[in-house]
Design an enzyme around this catalytic site. Structure first.
Site, PDB file in Angstrom:
ATOM      1  CB  THR A  74      -0.909  -0.010   1.255  1.00 36.57           C
ATOM      2  OG1 THR A  74      -1.651  -1.227   1.254  1.00 36.57           O
ATOM      3  CG2 THR A  74      -1.863   1.167   1.272  1.00 36.57           C
ATOM      4  CB  VAL A  75       3.182   2.719   2.500  1.00 30.88           C
ATOM      5  CG1 VAL A  75       3.944   4.030   2.637  1.00 30.88           C
ATOM      6  CG2 VAL A  75       2.066   2.654   3.543  1.00 30.88           C
ATOM      7  CD  GLU A 110       6.532  13.761  10.258  1.00 33.35           C
ATOM      8  OE1 GLU A 110       7.448  14.521  10.553  1.00 33.35           O
ATOM      9  OE2 GLU A 110       5.540  13.560  10.998  1.00 33.35           O
ATOM     10  CB  VAL A 138       3.047   9.198  14.439  1.00 38.29           C
ATOM     11  CG1 VAL A 138       1.871   9.711  15.270  1.00 38.29           C
ATOM     12  CG2 VAL A 138       3.969   8.357  15.310  1.00 38.29           C
ATOM     13  N   GLY A 168       0.155   9.014   9.513  1.00 39.13           N
ATOM     14  CA  GLY A 168       0.296   9.000   8.049  1.00 39.13           C
ATOM     15  C   GLY A 168       0.772  10.301   7.441  1.00 39.13           C
ATOM     16  CB  ILE A 179      -0.715  14.571  10.186  1.00 42.91           C
ATOM     17  CG1 ILE A 179      -2.157  14.301   9.789  1.00 42.91           C
ATOM     18  CG2 ILE A 179      -0.593  15.842  11.025  1.00 42.91           C
ATOM     19  CD1 ILE A 179      -3.100  14.142  10.971  1.00 42.91           C
ATOM     20  CE  LYS A 222      -0.372   4.815  13.664  1.00 47.09           C
ATOM     21  NZ  LYS A 222      -1.693   4.738  13.030  1.00 47.09           N
ATOM     22  N   GLY A 262      -3.573   5.219   4.411  1.00 45.11           N
ATOM     23  CA  GLY A 262      -3.848   5.139   2.979  1.00 45.11           C
ATOM     24  C   GLY A 262      -2.570   5.358   2.191  1.00 45.11           C
TER      25      GLY A 262
HETATM   26  P1  NAP Z   1       1.624  -3.937   2.902  1.00 46.48           P
HETATM   27  O1  NAP Z   1       0.629  -3.396   1.943  1.00 46.48           O
HETATM   28  O2  NAP Z   1       1.335  -5.228   3.576  1.00 46.48           O
HETATM   29  O3  NAP Z   1       3.016  -4.072   2.088  1.00 46.48           O
HETATM   30  C1  NAP Z   1       4.126  -4.729   2.608  1.00 46.48           C
HETATM   31  C2  NAP Z   1       5.169  -4.900   1.496  1.00 46.48           C
HETATM   32  O4  NAP Z   1       6.315  -5.522   2.042  1.00 46.48           O
HETATM   33  C3  NAP Z   1       4.709  -5.777   0.332  1.00 46.48           C
HETATM   34  O5  NAP Z   1       5.170  -5.262  -0.877  1.00 46.48           O
HETATM   35  C4  NAP Z   1       5.370  -7.125   0.616  1.00 46.48           C
HETATM   36  O6  NAP Z   1       5.709  -7.843  -0.562  1.00 46.48           O
HETATM   37  C5  NAP Z   1       6.639  -6.707   1.295  1.00 46.48           C
HETATM   38  N1  NAP Z   1       7.089  -7.706   2.267  1.00 46.48           N
HETATM   39  C6  NAP Z   1       6.467  -8.118   3.392  1.00 46.48           C
HETATM   40  N2  NAP Z   1       7.211  -9.029   4.040  1.00 46.48           N
HETATM   41  C7  NAP Z   1       8.341  -9.180   3.312  1.00 46.48           C
HETATM   42  C8  NAP Z   1       9.489 -10.001   3.420  1.00 46.48           C
HETATM   43  N3  NAP Z   1       9.642 -10.842   4.462  1.00 46.48           N
HETATM   44  N4  NAP Z   1      10.446  -9.899   2.498  1.00 46.48           N
HETATM   45  C9  NAP Z   1      10.297  -9.067   1.447  1.00 46.48           C
HETATM   46  N5  NAP Z   1       9.231  -8.271   1.252  1.00 46.48           N
HETATM   47  C10 NAP Z   1       8.256  -8.344   2.185  1.00 46.48           C
HETATM   48  O7  NAP Z   1       1.958  -2.890   4.052  1.00 46.48           O
HETATM   49  P2  NAP Z   1       1.688  -1.318   4.044  1.00 46.48           P
HETATM   50  O8  NAP Z   1       0.276  -1.049   4.400  1.00 46.48           O
HETATM   51  O9  NAP Z   1       2.237  -0.734   2.803  1.00 46.48           O
HETATM   52  O10 NAP Z   1       2.558  -0.876   5.328  1.00 46.48           O
HETATM   53  C11 NAP Z   1       3.950  -0.730   5.281  1.00 46.48           C
HETATM   54  C12 NAP Z   1       4.419  -0.030   6.541  1.00 46.48           C
HETATM   55  O11 NAP Z   1       3.835   1.262   6.601  1.00 46.48           O
HETATM   56  C13 NAP Z   1       4.014  -0.710   7.853  1.00 46.48           C
HETATM   57  O12 NAP Z   1       5.019  -0.530   8.800  1.00 46.48           O
HETATM   58  C14 NAP Z   1       2.752   0.040   8.260  1.00 46.48           C
HETATM   59  O13 NAP Z   1       2.500   0.000   9.656  1.00 46.48           O
HETATM   60  C15 NAP Z   1       3.130   1.438   7.829  1.00 46.48           C
HETATM   61  N6  NAP Z   1       2.012   2.334   7.582  1.00 46.48           N
HETATM   62  C16 NAP Z   1       0.999   1.955   6.804  1.00 46.48           C
HETATM   63  C17 NAP Z   1      -0.045   2.840   6.550  1.00 46.48           C
HETATM   64  C18 NAP Z   1      -1.196   2.462   5.664  1.00 46.48           C
HETATM   65  O14 NAP Z   1      -2.101   3.278   5.508  1.00 46.48           O
HETATM   66  N7  NAP Z   1      -1.214   1.302   5.068  1.00 46.48           N
HETATM   67  C19 NAP Z   1      -0.002   4.119   7.121  1.00 46.48           C
HETATM   68  C20 NAP Z   1       1.079   4.479   7.931  1.00 46.48           C
HETATM   69  C21 NAP Z   1       2.091   3.580   8.157  1.00 46.48           C
HETATM   70  P3  NAP Z   1       4.574  -8.404  -1.575  1.00 46.48           P
HETATM   71  O15 NAP Z   1       3.946  -7.169  -2.157  1.00 46.48           O
HETATM   72  O16 NAP Z   1       5.305  -9.178  -2.586  1.00 46.48           O
HETATM   73  O17 NAP Z   1       3.640  -9.183  -0.722  1.00 46.48           O
HETATM   74  N1  HSE Z   2      -4.005   0.977  10.365  1.00 45.46           N
HETATM   75  C1  HSE Z   2      -3.528   2.291  10.594  1.00 45.46           C
HETATM   76  C2  HSE Z   2      -4.705   3.222  10.812  1.00 45.46           C
HETATM   77  C3  HSE Z   2      -2.704   2.736   9.407  1.00 45.46           C
HETATM   78  O1  HSE Z   2      -5.844   2.794  10.620  1.00 45.46           O
HETATM   79  O2  HSE Z   2      -4.512   4.371  11.198  1.00 45.46           O
HETATM   80  C4  HSE Z   2      -1.790   3.857   9.740  1.00 45.46           C
HETATM   81  O3  HSE Z   2      -0.798   3.463  10.630  1.00 45.46           O
END
Ligand code: NAP
Ligand code: HSE
Length: 430
Positions: free
Chosen positions: A13-14, A129, A132, A134, A136, A204, A301
């Site tokens: 996603t990110v 950044e 916590v 996203g 902001i 966070k 997001g």
């Molecule tokens: P996600 O959609 O699950 O993506 C994770 C990515 O990492 C995927 O591309 C996955 O590969 C890869 N991956 C996972 N395990 C791996 C491994 N062992 N070796 C190699 N690649 C691996 O996660 P996300 O939502 O983008 O979140 C990423 C980070 O951002 C997390 O720390 C989350 O807490 C933080 N975050 C997320 C959001 C949000 O809105 N989603 C907001 C703020 C912070 P594949 O694609 O091949 O499966």
């Molecule tokens: N799952 C988290 C949320 C994503 O809903 O705020 C951002 O860390």
């Protein structure tokens, strides 16, 4: 023109959002930095998976060493999540002299001090950044822009998923249906338990408290209570008292101790955070010099989070370009203990079902009195048959005293159920 090579760890996603924004904004970066960004390699788990934004296939690898050991890559961006592989790869990247950007709150809330020290020792940067709230900007404002303040409190809605759920529940929709929708929209963590239980918000606020009070707070020290017990009825009663219910992450310094916690909280409808709905996040800060500040925006997001990551990449690149790395080290030079939840004081809302007969209220009031719990108001609502609903609002009480009283009240035969107990941040203890 100089090329700054970037390696991405993760393209979910990110990661996809970061890749997209880096390509889109490269021209602006060139103008501002007189250098260009080049994404050199991207680590994924599944090389064949469908990607949200088109990515050149030859950029993808499932071999982490092609990113963290490549001497041409100077910034590694960790967007895998979790604390195992992510921590190992960040340590490896730092050891190889690369600056690191991460959005990983779990990692920073548990190993932030260790990783920041490692980065400083190696003379590289570690920015986080996006970990916590996203999109902001809050970490750099607290660390740098607001350094002229002593913070009185940080109060935030820092989990988009639970804010989305509570906002939709306030319009009468069911918990499970709204959660499924939040997952579909990419707000919820892969395991939504972290959102619903409050542990995502706990990580966070641990990060924000550590920065605001210059004292390391780890995720496990934060008292957390999730939203699963909150009902539409609680939200309705909250409105009758002039409140709304939010999952609030809070940090205050009080007499040399830190009060850091996450739980459903009734806040006045007039509070700046009361109007923060849907997936939006909000952080309300009181600094002794600046006064009240509220930061609002999208806390989750793909693109909102990616925007914060790209800001950090730019900051790390500036440091590389002007040879001033190692500027983002740990700022926790104090060591304040975290208060036990029993010693925290606040107002409380309680909803009970009791036998609708004379003397019940007096028995309950006696127990409250015996435990120094002072009731501010009580409303009796008729329920079905001979069961009545009682809604209490207390004055400020010590939580340990309230818990003791509730244990005794639960044992009264005339009390059918204590349906819910919710902390209230009224104006008097805000
Ligand atoms: P996600 O959609 O699950 O993506 C994770 C990515 O990492 C995927 O591309 C996955 O590969 C890869 N991956 C996972 N395990 C791996 C491994 N062992 N070796 C190699 N690649 C691996 O996660 P996300 O939502 O983008 O979140 C990423 C980070 O951002 C997390 O720390 C989350 O807490 C933080 N975050 C997320 C959001 C949000 O809105 N989603 C907001 C703020 C912070 P594949 O694609 O091949 O499966
Ligand atoms: N799952 C988290 C949320 C994503 O809903 O705020 C951002 O860390």
């Amino acid at each position: 023109m100089e090329t700054i090579n970037i390696g991405l760890l993760g393209l979910g996603t990110v990661g996809s959002g970061v890749y997209h924004l880096l390509s889109r904004e490269n021209k602006v970066v060139q103008e501002r930095l007189d250098a260009k960004f080049q994404v050199k390699k991207i680590l994924v788990r599944d090389l064949k998976a469908e990607r949200f934004f088109p990515v050149e296939r030859e950029l993808l690898t499932d071999n982490a060493a092609e990113v963290v050991d490549d001497p041409d890559i100077s910034i590694v961006v960790e967007l895998i999540g979790g604390t195992n592989v992510a921590k190992q790869l960040i340590e490896q990247a730092i050891a190889k002299g690369k600056s690191v950007v991460t959005a990983n709150k779990e990692l920073m809330a548990n190993f932030g001090g260790f990783l920041l020290d490692a980065a400083r020792d190696r003379g590289v940067d570690l920015y986080f950044e996006a970990s916590v709230a996203g999109g902001i900007p809050i970490i750099r404002p607290l660390k740098d822009n607001l350094i002229g303040n002593k913070f009185k409190q940080i109060m935030g809605i820092v989990n988009g998923t639970t804010n989305y759920i509570l906002s939709k529940m306030a319009t009468g929709r069911e918990f499970a249906e709204v959660l499924a929708e939040a997952q579909q929209l990419g707000y919820a963590e892969r395991d939504p338990e972290a959102d619903i239980s409050g542990s995502d918000a706990g990580a966070k606020i641990a990060i924000l408290a550590s920065i605001a009070f210059n004292s390391r707070v780890s995720a496990k020290e934060v008292f957390t209570e999730g939203i699963t017990r909150v009902t539409a009825k609680d939200i309705m009663y909250a409105r009758e008292f002039g409140y709304t219910i939010k999952l609030i992450a809070l940090a205050k310094e009080d007499k040399g101790m830190l009060d850091v916690r996450v739980h459903p909280t009734m806040i006045p409808l007039t509070h700046p955070l009361a109007a923060v709905n849907d997936v939006y996040n909000g952080i309300y800060v009181i600094g002794d010099a600046v006064g009240e500040l509220t930061f609002l925006g999208r806390g989750a997001g793909s693109l909102p989070t990616a925007a914060a990551v790209v800001g950090d990449i730019f900051e790390a690149a500036l440091n590389i370009k002007f040879q001033r790395r190692g500027r983002s080290g740990c700022t926790c030079f104090r060591s304040l203990p975290v208060k036990s939840i029993d010693d925290v004081k606040s107002n409380f809302y309680m909803l009970m079902e009791v036998a609708d007969q004379p003397g019940v209220l007096a028995k309950i009031a006696q127990i409250f009195g015996d435990n120094q719990v002072s009731v501010g108001s009580v409303i009796q609502k008729q329920s079905s048959g001979n069961v009545a609903e009682l809604v209490f609002m207390t004055h400020i009480v010590r939580e340990g005293n309230l818990r003791r009283a509730l244990k005794d009240i639960e044992d009264l035969e005339v009390v059918k159920t204590i349906c819910n107990v919710i902390r209230v941040e009224a104006a008097e203890n805000a």
